[in-house]
Design an enzyme around this catalytic site. Sequence first.
Site, mmCIF file in Angstrom:
data_model
loop_
_atom_site.group_PDB
_atom_site.id
_atom_site.type_symbol
_atom_site.label_atom_id
_atom_site.label_comp_id
_atom_site.label_asym_id
_atom_site.label_seq_id
_atom_site.Cartn_x
_atom_site.Cartn_y
_atom_site.Cartn_z
ATOM 1 N N GLU A 147 0.663 -1.329 -0.520
ATOM 2 C CA GLU A 147 -0.305 0.142 -0.069
ATOM 3 C C GLU A 147 0.550 1.628 0.368
ATOM 4 O O GLU A 147 0.877 1.832 0.758
ATOM 5 C CB GLU A 147 -1.352 -0.447 0.871
ATOM 6 C CG GLU A 147 -2.014 -1.439 0.792
ATOM 7 C CD GLU A 147 -3.103 -1.153 1.770
ATOM 8 O OE1 GLU A 147 -2.709 -0.512 3.482
ATOM 9 O OE2 GLU A 147 -3.874 -1.543 1.761
ATOM 10 N N GLU A 308 -6.960 -8.144 -1.137
ATOM 11 C CA GLU A 308 -7.269 -8.210 0.770
ATOM 12 C C GLU A 308 -8.662 -7.770 0.208
ATOM 13 O O GLU A 308 -9.449 -6.403 -0.172
ATOM 14 C CB GLU A 308 -6.360 -7.718 1.732
ATOM 15 C CG GLU A 308 -5.259 -7.121 1.782
ATOM 16 C CD GLU A 308 -4.024 -5.885 1.853
ATOM 17 O OE1 GLU A 308 -5.164 -5.867 3.185
ATOM 18 O OE2 GLU A 308 -3.017 -6.394 2.667
HETATM 19 C C1 GLA Z 1 -4.517 -2.600 4.368
HETATM 20 C C2 GLA Z 1 -2.671 -3.238 4.945
HETATM 21 C C3 GLA Z 1 -2.905 -4.957 5.687
HETATM 22 C C4 GLA Z 1 -4.821 -4.524 6.995
HETATM 23 C C5 GLA Z 1 -5.305 -4.507 6.142
HETATM 24 C C6 GLA Z 1 -5.906 -4.013 7.430
HETATM 25 O O1 GLA Z 1 -5.249 -3.052 3.194
HETATM 26 O O2 GLA Z 1 -2.219 -3.589 3.863
HETATM 27 O O3 GLA Z 1 -1.615 -4.554 5.844
HETATM 28 O O4 GLA Z 1 -3.491 -3.018 7.399
HETATM 29 O O5 GLA Z 1 -5.656 -2.603 5.731
HETATM 30 O O6 GLA Z 1 -8.105 -3.053 6.828
#
Ligand code: GLA
Length: 685
Positions: A147, A308
Site C-alpha cells: 500500500e 485483500e
Molecule cells: C491494509 C493492509 C493490511 C491490513 C489491512 C487491514 O489493506 O495492507 O496490512 O492493515 O489494511 O484493514
Amino acid sequence: MTDSKILYGGDYNPEQWPRAVWEDDYAAFDKASIDTVTLNVFAWATLQPDEDTYDFARLDEIVARAVEGGRGIVLATSTGALPPWLAHRHPGVERTDFQGRRHVFGQRHNACPSSPVYRRLSAELAGRIAERYAGTPGLIAWHVGNEYGGFDGGCWCDLCAAGFRDWLRARYGTVERLNEAWNATFWSHTFSDWAQIVPPNMLSEHWRGPDHTAFQGITLDYRRFMSDAMLANYRDEKARIREHDATTPVTTNFMGMFRPIDYHRWADDLDFASWDNYPPGPREHARMALAHDVMRGIKDGAPFWVMEQTPTITASRDVNPVKRPGVLRLWSWQAVAHGADAVLYFQMRQSKGASEKYHGAVLDHAGRTDTRSFREVAALGGELAGLGDAVVGARTPARVALLFDWDSWWVAEMTDGFNRHARYVDTVLAYYRALWQAGAQVDVVPTTADLTRYDVVLAPMLHVLKGDVAARLAAVTERGGSVLASFWSGRADEDANAYLMDAPGPLAPLFGIRVEETDSAEPGVANPVTLTDGADEVVSAAQLVFEVLVPEGADVVGTYGTEFYAGTPAVTRHRPGGADDGGEAWYVATGLDDAGVEWVVRRVLDRHGLVGPYADVPDVELAVRAKDGVRFAFVLSHATGPVEVTAHASGVDLLTGRTVRQGETLRLDPTDVVLLREDPPGEPA
Ligand code: GLA
Ligand code: ZN
C-alpha cells in the site's frame, strides 16, 4: 499466474504464533478450500536483524510448510515497514509528514521514498529474498512493499526536496519554463535557481491541508513526483527480483481510488494490478464496482486481483460492523464479475496484539472453524473451487468508457474558487452509478486509452484537459458515437493553468456551447432542472455547481428553474456532424441529482442499444465477462428485499448447475448471485 481457478486465500503471518498452531491453520485452510497464501508482508526486522546480517531461518520454515501444503505462494518483500535498528542507525530514513514534522521510528509505510539508505536496503532485501526463493514450487507472484503512500500519501523531507528538483529539471529543462508552467509571476514566485524550490506542504504553499494550495502547478507536480518516487522504490525491488526470477509476475497492492498516488503512472511496471477492497460502508456496491473497474483499467482490461478484503470486520474505522450473512459471498463474486482472478483476504488468522488484533480474519483468536463467518468463508471457497477455470482470464466486453484522471482529481480538488463541496469521485460515481444500474459494461480508463473501441465515452469533471484528448473525443462522435462531459471539464491545461479561451476550453466546439459564468450554492440548495425529450420529462434537483451556458450549435435538453439564469440551458446535446448522421456530444453543466443523471445516461446508452435487461430493477447488477466467444453473465442482487427478474438469456447457472431459460422468472433473494454461462445465441437451452 495460475489459470486453473480463481485464487483464494490471503495474508498469512504464522511468524506471530507457535509452530504447533500452523497445523491447525492448514487443516482449516483445507476445510475452506484455501489454495493461496501471501507470506512475509511485514517481517523486515526479523529477516535482517542488523545491517550486515540476514536471517531467513523462519521464513524458510514458513515457505517450506506452504510448499508441503501444496499452496500457491504470493511472496512479499517486507519493505512496507522499517525495522527499528534501521531508523535508529540512519536518522532521516523515516518520512517527514505534510506538516513538515520529521518522524522517528514507529508505524509502517514509514520510509522516505527518496532515502538512499531505504532504496539500497529495500532493494537488497528484495534481491536476497528473490535469490533464495525464486523457483519455489507454487510461487505464483511477488508482492513488493505494501500500500504505497498509505500514511498521508508521501514525504516532504529535504531528500524529497532534492529529488523533486531533479524531477522538475528533467521535466522542464530550464527555470524559465518552470516559471511559466507554474505561472510564477503571481505572488512574486519567479524562481531564479532550482535550489530555491521547496516541497509544497503546510510550511510552504499550503494552508488548512492538502486541498488548499497557493499554486496548483507546484502541488500537482509534487504529486506527480511523489507517485514517481514511490514507483522508483517499487522498480528498485522489481529489478532485483528479476535478476533471479525472469518470469513470475510482480505486483503491489493498490487501494482502489486512492487520491495521493496516480496509479496509471505505474501501469507499465506491474505485471498485473491488485488492490485491497475495504468499502467505506455497507451499501457501497456501485462504488466498489467503480473501484474494481478503475483497477482493471490500469492494465487495459486484463484481470486483476483482490489482494485483500476482510472476511468479517475491519478495525480501522470508528465503527466496524460485521459483514451480514451472504455479503462476503456477494462482494466476492462482484469482484470476480468485474475481472478479479483472485479473491484474497487480510488475514488468515487474527493477530494477537497491536493495532489490528481485532481485525477480522478467516480464523479468530480461538482458531474456531464452527463460526458463521468461517462457514461462509469455507462455502465460498468450495464454490470457487467448483467453478474451476471457467472465467479465469475472461474479459469485460465493454462498449462504454469512462475516463478517470488523477490530474483532474487533484487539480479540481486543490483549486480555490467555485465550490469545495463538488468532489471528483462523487461526480464520477454519480455517472458510473447510472451506468451500473443500467447494466452497461464499462471500462474505466486513463485519458490516454484507445477510445476507438467504444460507442460511448463519458468524461465527468475532466478538469485537466491534456494532449489530444479533445480530438480523440471528437473522433468518437465523428464515427457515430456519443460523448458526455460535465461541469468543470476542459478548464485547465496540463500545468493546471486556465485555458485562455471560453470554457470548456478546447472541448467547446465539440459540445457546441460556451460557459459564461459558474455559479455555486451550499449543499442542499437546489435549482430544479427540467429535462425533456419530447414525451418524457423529469425535474432534477441540481446542486452545488451551475454553469451558465451560451449554446453555440447545441440543442437544449434541460433548463434551470430558478435564479437569474432560469430558463437557460443546464444540459445540452450537440450533433457536430449534423442532424441525423454522426454522433452526439452531451454537456451537463450542473450537479444533477441521481434521477437527473440517470435520465441523461439512459438516453445516451439507449441510442446505442446499451441499456441492460435489469436496468429497471433497483440494485440488481449485471456484470459480464467473456472468453473464447462464451459470455458469463453475473447477476448480483444488492437489493434489501426479494426481487423478480426475467432471465435475459438461456444458459447454465454455474453456481447451482441449474438450467435457466431466457424469459423465465428468476427470484433473487438479497445477496443472491447467478453466474450464467450463456448459451450461444440462437441455440435453444
Ligand atoms: C491494509 C493492509 C493490511 C491490513 C489491512 C487491514 O489493506 O495492507 O496490512 O492493515 O489494511 O484493514
Ligand atoms: Zn523524503
